[in-house]
Design a protein around this motif. Structure first.
Motif, mmCIF file in Angstrom:
data_model
loop_
_atom_site.group_PDB
_atom_site.id
_atom_site.type_symbol
_atom_site.label_atom_id
_atom_site.label_comp_id
_atom_site.label_asym_id
_atom_site.label_seq_id
_atom_site.Cartn_x
_atom_site.Cartn_y
_atom_site.Cartn_z
ATOM 1 N N VAL A 8 47.094 30.352 -9.233
ATOM 2 C CA VAL A 8 45.657 30.559 -8.991
ATOM 3 C C VAL A 8 45.173 31.795 -9.751
ATOM 4 C CG1 VAL A 8 43.944 31.182 -7.239
ATOM 5 C CG2 VAL A 8 45.619 29.373 -6.773
ATOM 6 N N LEU A 9 45.963 32.864 -9.692
ATOM 7 C CA LEU A 9 45.534 34.105 -10.343
ATOM 8 C C LEU A 9 45.509 33.951 -11.863
ATOM 9 C CD1 LEU A 9 47.421 36.692 -8.092
ATOM 10 C CD2 LEU A 9 44.966 36.198 -8.113
ATOM 11 N N ARG A 10 46.478 33.182 -12.381
ATOM 12 C CA ARG A 10 46.541 33.006 -13.835
ATOM 13 C C ARG A 10 45.549 31.945 -14.327
ATOM 14 N NH1 ARG A 10 45.807 34.614 -17.979
ATOM 15 N NH2 ARG A 10 45.751 32.973 -19.539
ATOM 16 N N GLU A 11 45.598 30.767 -13.736
ATOM 17 C CA GLU A 11 44.823 29.647 -14.277
ATOM 18 C C GLU A 11 43.368 29.647 -13.818
ATOM 19 O OE1 GLU A 11 45.795 27.919 -16.576
ATOM 20 O OE2 GLU A 11 47.982 27.820 -16.551
ATOM 21 N N LEU A 12 43.124 30.089 -12.590
ATOM 22 C CA LEU A 12 41.750 30.051 -12.101
ATOM 23 C C LEU A 12 41.028 31.390 -12.279
ATOM 24 C CD1 LEU A 12 42.085 27.880 -8.868
ATOM 25 C CD2 LEU A 12 41.801 27.176 -11.248
ATOM 26 N N GLU A 13 41.773 32.490 -12.133
ATOM 27 C CA GLU A 13 41.125 33.790 -12.293
ATOM 28 C C GLU A 13 41.315 34.362 -13.688
ATOM 29 O OE1 GLU A 13 39.055 35.191 -10.382
ATOM 30 O OE2 GLU A 13 39.274 33.700 -8.790
ATOM 31 N N GLY A 14 42.286 33.797 -14.430
ATOM 32 C CA GLY A 14 42.505 34.270 -15.799
ATOM 33 C C GLY A 14 43.024 35.705 -15.861
ATOM 34 N N LEU A 15 43.736 36.144 -14.832
ATOM 35 C CA LEU A 15 44.273 37.502 -14.839
ATOM 36 C C LEU A 15 45.506 37.588 -15.738
ATOM 37 C CD1 LEU A 15 43.989 38.463 -11.054
ATOM 38 C CD2 LEU A 15 42.432 39.058 -12.903
ATOM 39 N N SER A 16 45.768 38.790 -16.227
ATOM 40 C CA SER A 16 46.933 38.994 -17.089
ATOM 41 C C SER A 16 48.207 39.048 -16.248
ATOM 42 C CB SER A 16 46.771 40.297 -17.870
ATOM 43 O OG SER A 16 46.911 41.395 -16.987
ATOM 44 N N TYR A 17 49.344 38.909 -16.913
ATOM 45 C CA TYR A 17 50.629 39.001 -16.202
ATOM 46 C C TYR A 17 50.735 40.317 -15.446
ATOM 47 C CZ TYR A 17 52.384 34.994 -18.952
ATOM 48 O OH TYR A 17 52.580 33.763 -19.514
ATOM 49 N N LYS A 18 50.277 41.371 -16.118
ATOM 50 C CA LYS A 18 50.361 42.706 -15.510
ATOM 51 C C LYS A 18 49.545 42.779 -14.216
ATOM 52 C CE LYS A 18 51.036 47.260 -15.446
ATOM 53 N NZ LYS A 18 50.595 47.417 -14.068
ATOM 54 N N GLU A 19 48.325 42.251 -14.289
ATOM 55 C CA GLU A 19 47.462 42.282 -13.100
ATOM 56 C C GLU A 19 48.067 41.447 -11.971
ATOM 57 O OE1 GLU A 19 42.953 42.842 -14.852
ATOM 58 O OE2 GLU A 19 43.968 40.953 -15.244
ATOM 59 N N ILE A 20 48.612 40.288 -12.337
ATOM 60 C CA ILE A 20 49.229 39.422 -11.324
ATOM 61 C C ILE A 20 50.441 40.111 -10.710
ATOM 62 C CG2 ILE A 20 50.377 37.204 -10.933
ATOM 63 C CD1 ILE A 20 48.671 36.125 -13.315
ATOM 64 N N ALA A 21 51.219 40.766 -11.570
ATOM 65 C CA ALA A 21 52.410 41.477 -11.082
ATOM 66 C C ALA A 21 52.009 42.555 -10.076
ATOM 67 C CB ALA A 21 53.163 42.093 -12.259
#
Lengths: 249, 165
Positions: free
Chosen positions: B115-128
């Protein structure tokens, strides 16, 4: 670039997490390698599917308002909490006030008994001058006055003849002060009458003399050797103080 | 109300229930309001989503602890990307409903990175940062989640996932 490495980096490539050099290497490899290109295509297809699937959930229309109400309540509670220190200040100042009040009451209770006695002394002095009842035993001789009290009191006062110092003794009488019979010795200075009241003190400790002016009278009182002395007169302060000094010594 | 759409979307995907998502969002915004002092400036959205995510986990621990123990079927891990049907029919047959179900069927830690990557488009760093895991874990979770989705879409549409029961 080998296929194995390529496959490891493929997703990061599609997620835009690689640097420019890596991106270029991968793009080059994808042009040259059919199996990797197919993988890439499948990955892309999945992403497109996800993005086109309208997977995003929208909040209910009334949620923002409900949220605002909740936050407003919380903010009120927060404000109340932040006022808490003030409440403690109020509690503390209330406690200080109560303490001050108690201290004041205790202090004034002590001084008010003294004040009450002072009023008694003044009243007695005034009465002694008014009712023509200044002395029960009129004598300037201490050896007449002192024995006169025998059998009338449970103590024997020290009666001094201070005529040489300008305070002739006029006599003595029985009076009633502080709920007990007391000695009243009467002296004179020119036309001024001086009442000296003596009775055994209820206090253990001595008290230094204290001069107070009341209703035009000077009042001096002290306690020494278990006896309480009160002097009152319309005499001026310095003369009366001199008198009190003579009585004390 | 800032980022409410993103906050609700994340909560909705993690709790898989509209009503629970609302509760979680309310709680999360209250927490955000209380802990605004911990916000170090910059983009407010990852900070807020972290709070939403943590609120979700707390909520699930209290209400649906079993879901947090849900793990990937290890058999899935042996699935090689190369064994996927290479045909481009994936594109053709994509059924949005099935995709949604497949995403919902993922264990929560895979769902959240997706969800964070595909729907919010957040970077790996932000997701981490939000999920409080290393970037490597974010990448491996994303890879496994995508494999699972591809597999789900290519599989028999009537297949039931074990944790959907």
């Amino acid at each position: 670039m080998r296929c194995e490495e390529m496959q490891k980096l493929l997703e990061a490539y599609l997620d835009g997490e690689l640097d420019l050099m890596r991106n270029l290497e991968i793009e080059k490899h994808l042009q040259e390698c059919a199996p990797c290109a197919l993988l890439h295509k499948n990955q892309q297809a999945l992403r497109q599917a996800i993005h086109s699937a309208a997977l995003y959930f929208s909040p209910p229309a009334e949620l923002p308002n409900r949220l605002r109400a909740t936050l407003r309540q919380a903010s009120k509670a927060e404000t109340r909490r932040s006022f808490l220190p003030w409440r403690w200040v109020m509690v503390a100042s209330a406690m200080v006030l109560v303490a001050a009040l108690v201290w004041f009451l205790v202090a004034t209770r002590k001084s008010s008994t003294e004040e009450l006695l002072m009023q008694e002394v003044i009243a007695s002095h005034v009465r002694s001058l008014m009712a023509d009842h200044l002395t029960d035993v009129a004598s300037s001789d201490q050896h007449t006055v002192k024995p006169w009290f025998n059998g009338k009191l449970d103590f024997s006062p020290n009666v001094k003849d201070l005529a040489e110092q300008g305070f002739p003794l006029l006599g003595g009488r029985l009076d009633y002060l502080a709920n007990r019979p007391v000695v009243a010795l009467v002296y004179q200075r020119q036309k001024h009458r001086i009442n000296l009241f003596i009775w055994p003190s209820t206090k253990e400790t001595d008290e230094a003399e204290k001069i107070t002016a009341r209703q035009g009278y000077q009042v001096i009182h002290w306690t020494t050797s278990g006896m309480t002395y009160w002097i009152i007169s319309d005499l001026n302060e310095s003369d009366l103080y001199e008198f009190s000094r003579l009585v004390r010594t | 109300m800032p980022h409410l759409v993103a906050a609700y979307n994340l909560a909705r995907w993690l709790t898989r229930n509209a009503h629970d998502a609302e509760d979680v969002v309310q709680e999360a915004y209250l927490r955000a309001f209380k802990f605004f002092g911990t916000f170090r400036g910059g983009d407010c959205r990852p900070w807020l989503l972290t709070i939403v995510r943590n609120t979700c986990y707390t909520w699930m621990q209290q209400n649906r602890a079993a879901e947090l123990k849900d793990n990937f079927d290890e058999a899935m891990e042996s699935l090689e990307s190369t064994t996927l049907n290479p045909e481009a029919r994936l594109l053709a047959i994509v059924d949005h409903q099935r995709l949604r179900q497949a995403l919902e069927a993922l264990p929560v830690e895979f769902r959240e990175v997706m969800v964070l990557r595909e729907l919010e488009g957040l970077s790996y760093k932000e997701i981490a940062d939000i999920a409080d895991v290393p970037i490597g874990t974010v990448m491996s979770r994303l890879a496994r989640a995508r494999k699972r989705l591809q597999q789900g879409l290519l599989d028999n549409p009537h297949k039931e996932y074990p944790h959907e029961v």
